[in-house]
Scaffold this motif. Sequence first.
Motif, PDB file in Angstrom:
ATOM      1  N   ILE A  69       0.850  -1.200   0.000  1.00 24.93           N
ATOM      2  CA  ILE A  69       0.000   0.000   0.000  1.00 24.93           C
ATOM      3  C   ILE A  69       0.880   1.243   0.000  1.00 24.93           C
ATOM      4  N   GLU A  71       0.373   5.258   0.473  1.00 26.38           N
ATOM      5  CA  GLU A  71      -0.603   6.271   0.856  1.00 26.38           C
ATOM      6  C   GLU A  71       0.129   7.495   1.375  1.00 26.38           C
ATOM      7  N   ASN A  72      -0.182   8.646   0.809  1.00 24.57           N
ATOM      8  CA  ASN A  72       0.474   9.902   1.212  1.00 24.57           C
ATOM      9  C   ASN A  72       2.003   9.766   1.173  1.00 24.57           C
ATOM     10  N   GLN A 307      -2.659   1.289  -4.642  1.00 25.15           N
ATOM     11  CA  GLN A 307      -2.201   2.648  -4.876  1.00 25.15           C
ATOM     12  C   GLN A 307      -3.295   3.612  -4.446  1.00 25.15           C
ATOM     13  N   PRO A 308      -2.957   4.723  -3.815  1.00 25.21           N
ATOM     14  CA  PRO A 308      -4.001   5.627  -3.331  1.00 25.21           C
ATOM     15  C   PRO A 308      -4.708   6.342  -4.461  1.00 25.21           C
ATOM     16  N   GLU A 310      -6.035   9.767  -5.121  1.00 23.88           N
ATOM     17  CA  GLU A 310      -5.924  11.095  -4.516  1.00 23.88           C
ATOM     18  C   GLU A 310      -7.295  11.769  -4.482  1.00 23.88           C
ATOM     19  N   GLN A 350      -5.599   4.526   6.698  1.00 22.71           N
ATOM     20  CA  GLN A 350      -6.617   4.949   5.736  1.00 22.71           C
ATOM     21  C   GLN A 350      -6.965   3.810   4.792  1.00 22.71           C
ATOM     22  N   ILE A 352      -7.589   2.082   1.388  1.00 23.73           N
ATOM     23  CA  ILE A 352      -7.104   2.321   0.039  1.00 23.73           C
ATOM     24  C   ILE A 352      -7.637   1.203  -0.826  1.00 23.73           C
TER      25      ILE A 352
END
Length: 423
Positions: A69, A71-72, A307-308, A310, A350, A352
Amino acid sequence: MNRYTVMKQLGDGTYGSVLMGKSNESGELVAIKRMKRKFYSWDECMNLREVKSLKKLNHANVIKLKEVIRENDHLYFVFEYMKENLYQLMKDRNKLFPESVIRNMMYQILQGLAFIHKHGFFHRDMKPENLLCIGPELVKIADFGLARELRSQPPYTDYVSTRWYRAPEVLLRSSIYSSPIDMWAVGSIMAELYTLRPLFPGTSEVDEIFKICQVLGTPKKSDWPEGYHLASAMNFRFPQCVPISLKTLIPNASNEAIQLMSDMLNWNPKKRPTASQALKYPYFQVGQVLGPPPQYLEKQTPIKAVQPTEPKPILPKLEAISKPEPLSSPDVADKTQPQPLSKVNHQPLQQIQLPQNTANQQVPKQQQPQAQPFLPTINKTSLPVLKKFGMSCSKKPSIATIKRKEKQGNVGSQLSHSYPHLL
C-alpha cells in the motif's frame, strides 16, 4: 473507510517499524511494516528487493505478503501475522527440543530456502529472528530486505547477516558469494536449536572467525584455497586450532544430524550441500510426517499492489479524467529488527482500494476512479483562442476569467501551463 486498525507497535528498526493490525472487514490479524523513507512513485515501491522477491515466492514456508500500500507517499507492507520468531521460541524454552521437533523445523526451513533458491534468490540474512513461527509446528522465512537475485552481478556488500550466522567467506570480505551463505547460516541455526545457545557467538568479525576455528579447526589450504587468498588480501592469518567434534558440543543430536550440520558448516562454500540436496540427507529419511500441519496449509493468493486514489476537489464540469500514476519501485536493503515496545498505538490506516497489478483483470466497480463533473459548456468561439495560446487545464478558470484574459491580450503568457483537455 478504514481497512486496518493498528493495535500496537511490535518493533522499530533503521528502515521501518512493524505494527500489529487488524482487518476491519474480516477481523484477521496482520503485521504491517511501515517504511520510514517516503516513496514518490510506484516504480520505487515495486523495485524494492523485498517486493521483487516476495512477489515471486508463494510457499507454505515463506511469509505471505498480502498487500503493498502506498498512501500519502508512505509505503506499507501488509503481511500475514505470525505469533513469534524462532529466537523468542528458543529463549522461552526451559528444556531442550526433542529431535523430532527440530527435524520438522529444519525440514520446513530447508523447504522454504530450496524454493527461494530455485526461484533465483538468496536471502543473505538467515537468522532465528527472521524465522517466524507459530510454536514449533509452523516455521516461515521472513524479512527479504537483503535478498539478492542469484543472477545479479557481484560485487556484493560484505556486511550482511547477523555476525553469529555469517559465513566465513563473507567475514573475509568476499564480494562474489552466493546461496551457500544461506546454508552456512542454516547449519548454525540447526546447532542452536539443539543446544538453545549460539554455536559461534563472536563479539567482532575477527573474534567470529576465531570462534569458528575453535570449533571446526583451522581450514587446510588445500581444502579452501580461495579462503587463504581472501585472508591474505586483508592481512589476516588463521589461528592454529584443533577441531572439536560437533558430537561433543551437541551430545543430544543423532549421528545423521551431526553429518548434516558438519556438511552445511564446511569452510569451503562450494562443498556445502544445496537446500535441495540437504533435504535428501538420511536425517530426513525417517518414518516421521514432516512439514506444516494440515490446518496451516492454505491456498496462496496474489499480492495486491494498492495505490491511493488522490482526493479530487469538487469542480464544475470538465471533459478530463486525471490519469493514475504509473506503477513502479527502489532497491533498498531493509533490516527492521523488532523490539517490543510498551506503548500501545491505536490508530487506523486509511482505506485504500486499488486494482491488483494483474494483466487483463476486471477492476471492481468500487475501485474505479470517479469521472470528474463537466464545466459549463464553453462556446465554440472560445476554443480557437485557447488553441492559439496553448492552454492546458491543471487549473480550471471560469468563462468570465477566460474572456477577461482574452480582452487583456495576455492569455498566452499567463495561462500557458493549463488545459490540453479543453482543446
